[in-house]
Design a protein around this motif. Structure first.
Motif, PDB file in Angstrom:
ATOM      1  N   ARG A   1       2.927  34.652  -4.236  1.00  0.00           N
ATOM      2  CA  ARG A   1       3.870  34.560  -3.241  1.00  0.00           C
ATOM      3  C   ARG A   1       3.437  35.106  -1.813  1.00  0.00           C
ATOM      4  NH1 ARG A   1      10.385  36.211  -2.903  1.00  0.00           N
ATOM      5  NH2 ARG A   1      10.610  35.156  -0.833  1.00  0.00           N
ATOM      6  N   LEU A   2       3.195  36.576  -1.960  1.00  0.00           N
ATOM      7  CA  LEU A   2       2.616  37.141  -0.704  1.00  0.00           C
ATOM      8  C   LEU A   2       1.461  36.421  -0.090  1.00  0.00           C
ATOM      9  CD1 LEU A   2       3.036  40.832   0.281  1.00  0.00           C
ATOM     10  CD2 LEU A   2       0.893  39.892   0.492  1.00  0.00           C
ATOM     11  N   ALA A   3       0.619  36.252  -1.029  1.00  0.00           N
ATOM     12  CA  ALA A   3      -0.762  35.805  -0.577  1.00  0.00           C
ATOM     13  C   ALA A   3      -0.534  34.289   0.144  1.00  0.00           C
ATOM     14  CB  ALA A   3      -1.782  35.476  -1.764  1.00  0.00           C
ATOM     15  N   GLY A   4       0.355  33.627  -0.560  1.00  0.00           N
ATOM     16  CA  GLY A   4       0.577  32.080   0.147  1.00  0.00           C
ATOM     17  C   GLY A   4       1.343  32.261   1.359  1.00  0.00           C
ATOM     18  N   GLU A   5       2.316  32.954   1.364  1.00  0.00           N
ATOM     19  CA  GLU A   5       3.235  33.167   2.559  1.00  0.00           C
ATOM     20  C   GLU A   5       2.474  33.737   3.911  1.00  0.00           C
ATOM     21  OE1 GLU A   5       7.226  34.412   1.644  1.00  0.00           O
ATOM     22  OE2 GLU A   5       7.282  32.669   0.661  1.00  0.00           O
ATOM     23  N   TRP A   6       1.571  34.751   3.392  1.00  0.00           N
ATOM     24  CA  TRP A   6       0.595  35.403   4.407  1.00  0.00           C
ATOM     25  C   TRP A   6      -0.158  34.390   5.078  1.00  0.00           C
ATOM     26  CZ3 TRP A   6       0.893  39.534   7.117  1.00  0.00           C
ATOM     27  CH2 TRP A   6       0.027  40.028   7.861  1.00  0.00           C
ATOM     28  N   ILE A   7      -1.005  33.764   4.182  1.00  0.00           N
ATOM     29  CA  ILE A   7      -1.857  32.543   4.621  1.00  0.00           C
ATOM     30  C   ILE A   7      -1.202  31.427   5.624  1.00  0.00           C
ATOM     31  CG2 ILE A   7      -3.380  30.624   3.716  1.00  0.00           C
ATOM     32  CD1 ILE A   7      -4.122  32.320   1.582  1.00  0.00           C
ATOM     33  N   THR A   8      -0.147  31.081   5.077  1.00  0.00           N
ATOM     34  CA  THR A   8       0.778  30.006   5.645  1.00  0.00           C
ATOM     35  C   THR A   8       1.025  30.571   7.306  1.00  0.00           C
ATOM     36  OG1 THR A   8       1.867  29.018   4.013  1.00  0.00           O
ATOM     37  CG2 THR A   8       2.932  28.736   5.959  1.00  0.00           C
ATOM     38  N   GLY A   9       1.432  31.923   7.464  1.00  0.00           N
ATOM     39  CA  GLY A   9       1.815  32.504   8.454  1.00  0.00           C
ATOM     40  C   GLY A   9       0.457  32.469   9.501  1.00  0.00           C
ATOM     41  N   ILE A  10      -0.725  32.804   8.905  1.00  0.00           N
ATOM     42  CA  ILE A  10      -2.005  32.626   9.742  1.00  0.00           C
ATOM     43  C   ILE A  10      -2.162  31.285  10.299  1.00  0.00           C
ATOM     44  CG2 ILE A  10      -4.444  32.780   9.660  1.00  0.00           C
ATOM     45  CD1 ILE A  10      -4.059  35.085   7.521  1.00  0.00           C
TER      46      ILE A  10
ATOM     47  N   GLU B   1       2.486  37.748  15.402  1.00  0.00           N
ATOM     48  CA  GLU B   1       2.110  39.107  14.793  1.00  0.00           C
ATOM     49  C   GLU B   1       1.033  39.317  14.142  1.00  0.00           C
ATOM     50  OE1 GLU B   1       4.624  36.752  14.354  1.00  0.00           O
ATOM     51  OE2 GLU B   1       6.702  37.718  13.731  1.00  0.00           O
ATOM     52  N   ILE B   2       0.442  38.228  13.408  1.00  0.00           N
ATOM     53  CA  ILE B   2      -0.628  38.477  12.619  1.00  0.00           C
ATOM     54  C   ILE B   2      -1.831  38.233  13.572  1.00  0.00           C
ATOM     55  CG2 ILE B   2      -1.690  37.632  10.341  1.00  0.00           C
ATOM     56  CD1 ILE B   2       0.980  36.446   9.464  1.00  0.00           C
ATOM     57  N   SER B   3      -2.013  39.001  14.345  1.00  0.00           N
ATOM     58  CA  SER B   3      -3.186  38.837  15.210  1.00  0.00           C
ATOM     59  C   SER B   3      -3.845  40.409  15.824  1.00  0.00           C
ATOM     60  CB  SER B   3      -2.852  37.884  16.392  1.00  0.00           C
ATOM     61  OG  SER B   3      -1.652  38.348  17.147  1.00  0.00           O
ATOM     62  N   GLY B   4      -4.373  40.405  16.757  1.00  0.00           N
ATOM     63  CA  GLY B   4      -4.665  41.602  17.570  1.00  0.00           C
ATOM     64  C   GLY B   4      -5.339  42.679  16.683  1.00  0.00           C
ATOM     65  N   GLY B   5      -5.870  42.362  15.656  1.00  0.00           N
ATOM     66  CA  GLY B   5      -6.834  43.485  14.943  1.00  0.00           C
ATOM     67  C   GLY B   5      -5.724  44.428  14.279  1.00  0.00           C
TER      68      GLY B   5
ATOM     69  N   VAL C   1     -12.623  24.005  10.541  1.00  0.00           N
ATOM     70  CA  VAL C   1     -11.427  24.137   9.447  1.00  0.00           C
ATOM     71  C   VAL C   1     -11.454  25.541   9.285  1.00  0.00           C
ATOM     72  CG1 VAL C   1     -12.101  22.122   8.263  1.00  0.00           C
ATOM     73  CG2 VAL C   1     -13.271  24.584   7.613  1.00  0.00           C
ATOM     74  N   MET C   2     -10.270  26.108   8.531  1.00  0.00           N
ATOM     75  CA  MET C   2     -10.028  27.513   8.091  1.00  0.00           C
ATOM     76  C   MET C   2     -10.507  27.873   6.749  1.00  0.00           C
ATOM     77  SD  MET C   2      -8.773  30.345   9.563  1.00  0.00           S
ATOM     78  CE  MET C   2      -7.468  30.131  10.724  1.00  0.00           C
ATOM     79  N   LEU C   3     -11.167  28.691   6.394  1.00  0.00           N
ATOM     80  CA  LEU C   3     -11.711  29.055   5.166  1.00  0.00           C
ATOM     81  C   LEU C   3     -11.164  30.215   4.503  1.00  0.00           C
ATOM     82  CD1 LEU C   3     -15.703  28.576   6.089  1.00  0.00           C
ATOM     83  CD2 LEU C   3     -14.088  26.867   5.107  1.00  0.00           C
ATOM     84  N   ALA C   4     -10.662  30.110   3.428  1.00  0.00           N
ATOM     85  CA  ALA C   4     -10.088  31.074   2.738  1.00  0.00           C
ATOM     86  C   ALA C   4     -10.742  31.186   1.390  1.00  0.00           C
ATOM     87  CB  ALA C   4      -8.557  30.993   2.433  1.00  0.00           C
ATOM     88  N   GLY C   5     -11.488  32.124   1.000  1.00  0.00           N
ATOM     89  CA  GLY C   5     -12.236  32.449  -0.219  1.00  0.00           C
ATOM     90  C   GLY C   5     -11.780  33.629  -1.026  1.00  0.00           C
ATOM     91  N   LEU C   6     -11.887  33.568  -2.250  1.00  0.00           N
ATOM     92  CA  LEU C   6     -11.759  34.600  -3.109  1.00  0.00           C
ATOM     93  C   LEU C   6     -13.049  35.326  -3.600  1.00  0.00           C
ATOM     94  CD1 LEU C   6      -9.955  36.760  -5.049  1.00  0.00           C
ATOM     95  CD2 LEU C   6     -10.166  34.987  -6.621  1.00  0.00           C
ATOM     96  N   SER C   7     -13.239  36.335  -3.420  1.00  0.00           N
ATOM     97  CA  SER C   7     -14.692  37.115  -3.847  1.00  0.00           C
ATOM     98  C   SER C   7     -15.971  36.225  -3.718  1.00  0.00           C
ATOM     99  CB  SER C   7     -14.468  37.081  -5.408  1.00  0.00           C
ATOM    100  OG  SER C   7     -15.272  37.988  -6.114  1.00  0.00           O
TER     101      SER C   7
ATOM    102  N   GLN D   1     -17.870  33.980  16.434  1.00  0.00           N
ATOM    103  CA  GLN D   1     -16.680  34.968  16.904  1.00  0.00           C
ATOM    104  C   GLN D   1     -15.473  34.220  17.051  1.00  0.00           C
ATOM    105  OE1 GLN D   1     -17.165  38.202  18.461  1.00  0.00           O
ATOM    106  NE2 GLN D   1     -19.047  37.962  17.329  1.00  0.00           N
ATOM    107  N   VAL D   2     -14.879  34.207  15.704  1.00  0.00           N
ATOM    108  CA  VAL D   2     -13.662  33.369  15.171  1.00  0.00           C
ATOM    109  C   VAL D   2     -12.837  34.233  14.552  1.00  0.00           C
ATOM    110  CG1 VAL D   2     -14.888  31.315  14.923  1.00  0.00           C
ATOM    111  CG2 VAL D   2     -14.833  32.848  13.147  1.00  0.00           C
ATOM    112  N   PRO D   3     -11.411  34.153  14.687  1.00  0.00           N
ATOM    113  CA  PRO D   3     -10.444  35.032  13.916  1.00  0.00           C
ATOM    114  C   PRO D   3     -10.872  35.234  12.589  1.00  0.00           C
ATOM    115  CG  PRO D   3      -9.470  33.410  15.382  1.00  0.00           C
ATOM    116  CD  PRO D   3     -10.926  33.020  15.170  1.00  0.00           C
ATOM    117  N   ILE D   4     -10.730  36.748  12.070  1.00  0.00           N
ATOM    118  CA  ILE D   4     -10.999  36.816  10.665  1.00  0.00           C
ATOM    119  C   ILE D   4      -9.922  37.685  10.148  1.00  0.00           C
ATOM    120  CG2 ILE D   4     -12.593  38.077   9.085  1.00  0.00           C
ATOM    121  CD1 ILE D   4     -14.973  37.467  10.937  1.00  0.00           C
ATOM    122  N   HIS D   5      -9.181  37.208   8.945  1.00  0.00           N
ATOM    123  CA  HIS D   5      -8.042  37.655   8.459  1.00  0.00           C
ATOM    124  C   HIS D   5      -8.475  38.438   7.242  1.00  0.00           C
ATOM    125  CE1 HIS D   5      -5.257  36.140  11.597  1.00  0.00           C
ATOM    126  NE2 HIS D   5      -6.225  35.053  11.688  1.00  0.00           N
ATOM    127  N   LEU D   6      -8.770  39.576   7.077  1.00  0.00           N
ATOM    128  CA  LEU D   6      -9.408  40.187   5.770  1.00  0.00           C
ATOM    129  C   LEU D   6      -8.113  40.631   4.881  1.00  0.00           C
ATOM    130  CD1 LEU D   6     -11.606  41.401   4.162  1.00  0.00           C
ATOM    131  CD2 LEU D   6     -11.326  43.711   5.452  1.00  0.00           C
TER     132      LEU D   6
END
Length: 320
Positions: free
Chosen positions: A280-289, A295-299, A115-121, A230-235
Motif C-alpha cells: 500500500r505505502l509503496a503503491g501510493e508513493w509511486i502513484t504520487g510520483i 512535495e515528493i521532489s527537491g531532494g 517512460v518512468m522505470l520502477a525496478g526492484l533489486s 539528469q532525470v528525477p530519481i526517487h530512491l
C-alpha cells in the motif's frame, strides 16, 4: 470470413497496441517475452515495472490495486530468464542484453514517449543500465532496493573456496573464472530455494536465476552514475533489507547530482521485496510520483511508516 480475419490482423499490427494487452512479444534472436500492458490512457505517461531477480510479473499483484486506474499506463513484463517460455539458459545473461530487450518491448508496444522505470533489486539495476543506453526514452527512475553489485557475502565464500582449491589441488587446470562459476552454481542451488521459494515456480527458474545472477558479476551501479541522464530519481530503501546494506544505498544517493535527487524514502520495517512487504505505502508513493505531487521532489528524504501510511520529512507529513 477468411479475408476479414486477415484484414483485422493487418490493421492490428499496423495500429499497434491501443488497448490492454497480455501475451508474448518477440524481441531479439527469436526470444519471446511475456508482457502485461495496461494501456488505458492514450497520451498519458507509462510506468514500467521491472521484476526482481527471482520474481515475475505476479510479484507486483499486491501493489497493483494502489497504482492502477490512476491516470497513467502500466507495463509489466518478464525479463529473459524469468518466464517458462525462456527455456533453460545455458550461458550468462548480461544487463546489456536485458536493456536491449526492454527497448524492443517498448518498440513493439508502440510506446514512443519517455517512460518512468520502477525496478526492484535486479530490476533497479536494470533501470539504471537502461537509462545509460537509451537516455531519451527515460522520464525518471524509481529504484526500489536496487542492486548495487555482486553479493559480498557470496563473493567472500567463493573466493575462499577458490583459494582452498588452489591449495589442495595445485595442478587443477581450471581458471579462476571457471572455479567461480562452479562454486557460485553450488551456492545458488543450495541457498536460493530456501531464501526465495519463487525460484522453484517453474522447472527452469533456478538455473535461469543462476545465469542471470552470473551476468551481474562485474555489475556496479555506482560506476554507471556518470552516464545516467539528469532525470528525477526517487530512491526507495527498505529499512530491514536482508540483502543490500543501507550504506550501499547511501553511497548511491550521495553519488547523484542535485538535479537527479528527487526524493528518497526510507521505509520503516520493510524487507527487501518492497512491493510485497509494504504494497500500500509503496503503491501510493509511486502513484504520487507519477501524478507529480510537488512535495515528493527537491531532494527531500522521507521516513515512510507503513502502519500509519504516511511519509515524513522534518515537519512535512504526507498522508498517503
Amino acid at each position: 470470413m477468411k479475408y476479414f480475419l486477415i484484414a483485422a490482423v493487418l490493421m492490428f499490427s499496423v495500429s499497434g497496441f491501443s488497448e490492454n494487452f497480455k501475451g508474448y512479444t518477440e524481441v531479439h534472436f527469436g526470444r519471446k517475452l511475456y508482457v502485461d500492458y495496461l494501456h488505458t490512457n492514450p497520451g498519458a505517461p507509462t510506468l514500467v515495472l521491472l521484476n526482481g531477480l527471482t520474481y515475475d510479473t505476479t510479484s507486483w499483484d499486491q501493489l497493483m490495486p494502489y497504482i492502477k486506474d490512476k491516470g497513467f499506463n502500466i507495463l509489466r513484463y518478464n525479463a529473459y530468464g524469468q518466464d517458462p517460455n525462456s527455456g533453460m539458459l545455458t550461458s550468462r545473461v548480461l544487463m546489456n542484453a536485458q536493456a536491449m530487450d526492454l527497448a524492443a518491448v517498448l518498440d513493439n508496444l508502440k510506446i514512443d514517449g519517455p517512460v518512468m522505470l520502477a525496478g526492484l533489486s535486479y530490476g533497479g539495476g536494470l533501470e539504471f543500465y537502461f537509462s545509460t543506453l537509451y537516455p531519451s526514452r527515460v522520464k525518471g527512475l524509481i529504484p526500489m532496493a536496487p542492486l548495487m553489485n555482486a553479493d559480498r557475502k557470496l563473493e567472500a565464500i567463493i573466493k575462499s573456496e577458490i583459494q582452498m582449491t588452489r591449495a589442495m589441488n595445485p595442478y587443477n587446470r581450471s581458471s579462476d573464472n571457471d572455479l567461480y562459476e562452479f562454486f557460485f552454481h553450488q551456492l545458488v542451488y543450495a541457498t536460493f530455494p530456501a531464501a526465495e521459494p519463487s525460484v522453484l515456480s517453474n522447472p527452469y527458474k533456478l538455473e535461469n536465476v543462476f545465469r542471470m545472477a552470473l551476468g551481474t558479476k562485474n555489475f556496479h551501479t555506482l560506476e554507471l552514475l556518470p552516464r545516467v541522464p539528469q532525470v528525477p530519481i526517487h530512491l526507495m530503501v527498505a529499512e530491514k533489507d536482508q540483502y543490500i546494506p543501507t550504506a550501499d544505498h547511501d553511497a548511491l544517493w550521495n553519488g547523484l547530482s542535485q538535479k537527479q535527487k528527487a526524493s528518497r524514502i526510507n521505509i520503516i520495517g520493510s524487507e527487501h521485496k518492497i512491493p510485497e512487504a509494504v504494497p500500500r505505502l509503496a503503491g501510493e508513493w509511486i502513484t504520487g510520483i507519477m501524478l507529480g505531487r510537488k512535495e515528493i521532489s527537491g531532494g527531500k528524504v522521507f521516513e515512510g511508516d507503513p502502519k500509519a501510511n504516511t511519509a515524513r520529512c522534518g515537519k512535512l507529513l504526507i498522508n498517503l
